[in-house]
Design a protein around this motif. Structure first.
Motif, short mmCIF file in Angstrom:
data_model
loop_
_atom_site.label_atom_id
_atom_site.label_comp_id
_atom_site.label_asym_id
_atom_site.label_seq_id
_atom_site.Cartn_x
_atom_site.Cartn_y
_atom_site.Cartn_z
N VAL A 49 0.84 -1.20 0.00
CA VAL A 49 0.00 0.00 0.00
C VAL A 49 0.87 1.25 0.00
CG1 VAL A 49 -1.64 1.37 1.36
CG2 VAL A 49 -1.99 -1.10 1.07
N TRP A 50 1.88 1.27 0.86
CA TRP A 50 2.77 2.43 0.91
C TRP A 50 3.57 2.59 -0.38
CZ3 TRP A 50 1.82 6.19 3.87
CH2 TRP A 50 1.37 6.04 5.18
N TYR A 51 3.96 1.47 -0.98
CA TYR A 51 4.69 1.54 -2.25
C TYR A 51 3.84 2.24 -3.31
CZ TYR A 51 8.98 -1.21 -1.71
OH TYR A 51 10.24 -1.64 -1.38
N VAL A 52 2.58 1.84 -3.42
CA VAL A 52 1.71 2.43 -4.44
C VAL A 52 1.49 3.91 -4.17
CG1 VAL A 52 -0.62 2.41 -5.41
CG2 VAL A 52 0.56 0.25 -4.98
N LEU A 53 1.27 4.27 -2.91
CA LEU A 53 1.09 5.67 -2.56
C LEU A 53 2.34 6.48 -2.88
CD1 LEU A 53 -0.80 5.36 0.85
CD2 LEU A 53 -1.75 6.04 -1.36
N ALA A 54 3.50 5.91 -2.59
CA ALA A 54 4.76 6.60 -2.89
C ALA A 54 4.97 6.76 -4.39
CB ALA A 54 5.94 5.83 -2.27
N GLN A 55 4.63 5.73 -5.14
CA GLN A 55 4.76 5.79 -6.60
C GLN A 55 3.87 6.88 -7.19
OE1 GLN A 55 3.69 1.76 -7.24
NE2 GLN A 55 5.68 0.96 -6.60
N VAL A 56 2.65 6.95 -6.73
CA VAL A 56 1.72 7.97 -7.21
C VAL A 56 2.22 9.37 -6.84
CG1 VAL A 56 -0.60 8.93 -6.90
CG2 VAL A 56 -0.31 6.47 -7.25
N ALA A 57 2.65 9.52 -5.58
CA ALA A 57 3.14 10.82 -5.12
C ALA A 57 4.37 11.24 -5.91
CB ALA A 57 3.45 10.76 -3.63
N GLY A 58 5.28 10.30 -6.16
CA GLY A 58 6.50 10.63 -6.91
C GLY A 58 6.21 11.04 -8.33
N ALA A 59 5.28 10.34 -8.98
CA ALA A 59 4.95 10.67 -10.37
C ALA A 59 4.26 12.02 -10.48
CB ALA A 59 4.05 9.58 -10.95
N ILE A 60 3.32 12.28 -9.59
CA ILE A 60 2.60 13.56 -9.62
C ILE A 60 3.56 14.72 -9.32
CG2 ILE A 60 0.85 14.96 -8.45
CD1 ILE A 60 -0.82 12.43 -8.12
N SER A 61 4.41 14.53 -8.33
CA SER A 61 5.35 15.59 -7.94
C SER A 61 6.32 15.92 -9.08
CB SER A 61 6.14 15.17 -6.70
OG SER A 61 5.27 14.98 -5.60
N ALA B 123 0.80 4.82 -12.38
CA ALA B 123 1.21 6.03 -11.64
C ALA B 123 1.79 7.08 -12.58
CB ALA B 123 2.21 5.66 -10.55
N ARG B 124 2.61 6.64 -13.53
CA ARG B 124 3.20 7.58 -14.49
C ARG B 124 2.11 8.28 -15.29
NH1 ARG B 124 4.09 9.37 -19.06
NH2 ARG B 124 2.78 7.88 -20.13
N THR B 125 1.13 7.52 -15.75
CA THR B 125 0.03 8.11 -16.53
C THR B 125 -0.77 9.08 -15.68
OG1 THR B 125 -0.17 6.25 -18.06
CG2 THR B 125 -2.14 7.57 -17.69
N LEU B 126 -1.00 8.74 -14.42
CA LEU B 126 -1.75 9.64 -13.54
C LEU B 126 -0.97 10.93 -13.31
CD1 LEU B 126 -4.17 10.19 -11.74
CD2 LEU B 126 -2.96 9.04 -9.87
N GLY B 127 0.33 10.83 -13.12
CA GLY B 127 1.13 12.03 -12.90
C GLY B 127 1.03 13.00 -14.07
N SER B 128 1.13 12.49 -15.30
CA SER B 128 1.01 13.33 -16.48
C SER B 128 -0.40 13.89 -16.63
CB SER B 128 1.37 12.51 -17.73
OG SER B 128 2.72 12.08 -17.68
N ALA B 129 -1.40 13.07 -16.32
CA ALA B 129 -2.79 13.50 -16.44
C ALA B 129 -3.11 14.64 -15.48
CB ALA B 129 -3.73 12.32 -16.20
N VAL B 130 -2.61 14.56 -14.26
CA VAL B 130 -2.84 15.63 -13.28
C VAL B 130 -2.19 16.92 -13.76
CG1 VAL B 130 -2.33 16.40 -10.93
CG2 VAL B 130 -3.09 14.05 -11.34
N ALA B 131 -0.98 16.84 -14.31
CA ALA B 131 -0.30 18.03 -14.81
C ALA B 131 -1.08 18.67 -15.96
CB ALA B 131 1.11 17.67 -15.27
N ALA B 132 -1.65 17.83 -16.82
CA ALA B 132 -2.38 18.33 -17.99
C ALA B 132 -3.83 18.65 -17.69
CB ALA B 132 -2.32 17.30 -19.11
N GLY B 133 -4.36 18.07 -16.61
CA GLY B 133 -5.78 18.22 -16.31
C GLY B 133 -6.64 17.44 -17.29
N GLU B 134 -6.10 16.35 -17.85
CA GLU B 134 -6.81 15.53 -18.82
C GLU B 134 -6.85 14.09 -18.33
OE1 GLU B 134 -5.00 15.91 -22.63
OE2 GLU B 134 -4.95 18.10 -22.59
N TYR B 135 -8.05 13.53 -18.20
CA TYR B 135 -8.18 12.19 -17.61
C TYR B 135 -8.92 11.21 -18.51
CZ TYR B 135 -6.89 14.88 -13.48
OH TYR B 135 -6.24 15.69 -12.61
#
Length: 279
Positions: A105-117, A206-218
């Motif tokens: 669980v922590w791994y996934v949360l860290a991966q998402v946080a790292g990609a978005i950041s 996670a990588r796709t989510l990070g890019s999507a958040v930056a672009a605001g496109e989901y």
């Protein structure tokens, strides 16, 4: 309540592993953004020099990102956490019983946080360069065709299944385990060159989510979470069903042989078995 206690305990003991995961995927996202800008933005001298040579640009991107993966896998922080840097990979190792549920669980949360950041940092630094349509924050979305979503799902499923199967075969082999990172890097390079037109080539939710958040496109986001996760999970289930060779020793992509003096020995790495022993 018990699981929350396990989460707190896991974080106290293994926070450095989670940080390594966040840094690993952050490094990957950063390089993907910088390389895409260098190779695709019209103002880039590389793009201008290779204006009519799409194949050369795709190969440069593929080879460079393949090297990035190799660097992550064999770096000290990649070996520390296992260099999953991908929720679908963590799910597969969890399915194998090589990482506890709380750690997963922590791994996934860290991966998402790292990609978005990382994507947000690129957005801040590169600004309009990162937002240009030829770069578009390195967003991965289904192609705009009547069956584009189905095509993207199929593409992501196939490449994710193959990647996990190759990884498992390598890690369960005495001869290939130390080459697992190179094999994954080679596959990634080939995928970028040949599969990108079908799904955008993500492999990594996670990588796709990070890019999507930056672009605001989901658009089509579910494809890039469901297809890789189900494909890698299925590859793991089938591998466990039919493989009867050497047992996997740890959830580390670079491979390892834990011993009492190893930095990857039980108690020092994220535990190998879920919900057993200390919490």
């Amino acid at each position: 309540m018990l699981f929350l206690t396990q989460l707190r305990s896991a974080f106290r003991r293994h926070w450095s592993h989670y940080l390594a995961e966040a840094l690993g995927i952050g490094f990957f996202v950063t390089n993907a953004g910088l390389l895409t800008t260098l190779l695709e933005h019209p103002a880039s001298p590389v793009r201008q020099a290779l204006q009519t040579n799409d194949t050369a640009r795709h190969w440069l991107m593929g080879l460079a990102m393949g090297v990035v993966i190799v660097l992550i896998v064999y770096s000290p922080w990649g070996k520390k956490s296992g260099a999953h840097i991908n929720p679908a990979v963590t799910l597969a190792f969890w399915q194998l019983g090589k990482i506890r549920t709380a750690d997963a669980v922590w791994y996934v949360l860290a991966q998402v946080a790292g990609a978005i950041s990382a994507a947000q940092l690129l957005k801040l630094i590169l600004g309009k360069l990162y937002a240009h349509p030829t770069v578009n924050y390195t967003v991965t979305q289904p192609v705009p065709l009547p069956r584009g979503v189905l095509l993207a799902f199929a593409g992501e499923f196939v490449i994710s299944f193959i990647l996990m199967l190759v990884l498992l075969l390598a890690l369960h082999s005495k001869k290939l385990k130390e080459l697992a990172g190179w094999l994954i890097g080679a596959l990634l390079a080939l995928y970028i060159v040949y599969e990108t037109p079908y799904s955008g080539m993500s492999l990594n939710p996670a990588r796709t989510l990070g890019s999507a958040v930056a672009a605001g496109e989901y658009y089509g986001m579910w494809v890039y979470w469901v297809a890789p996760s189900v494909a890698m999970w299925l590859a793991t289930v089938l591998f466990r069903r039919f493989h009867h060779g050497e047992n996997l020793q740890c959830a580390i992509v670079a491979g390892c042989s834990p011993s009492p003096s190893s930095p990857h020995s039980p108690g020092e790495e994220p535990p190998q078995y879920p919900n057993e022993g200390n919490t």
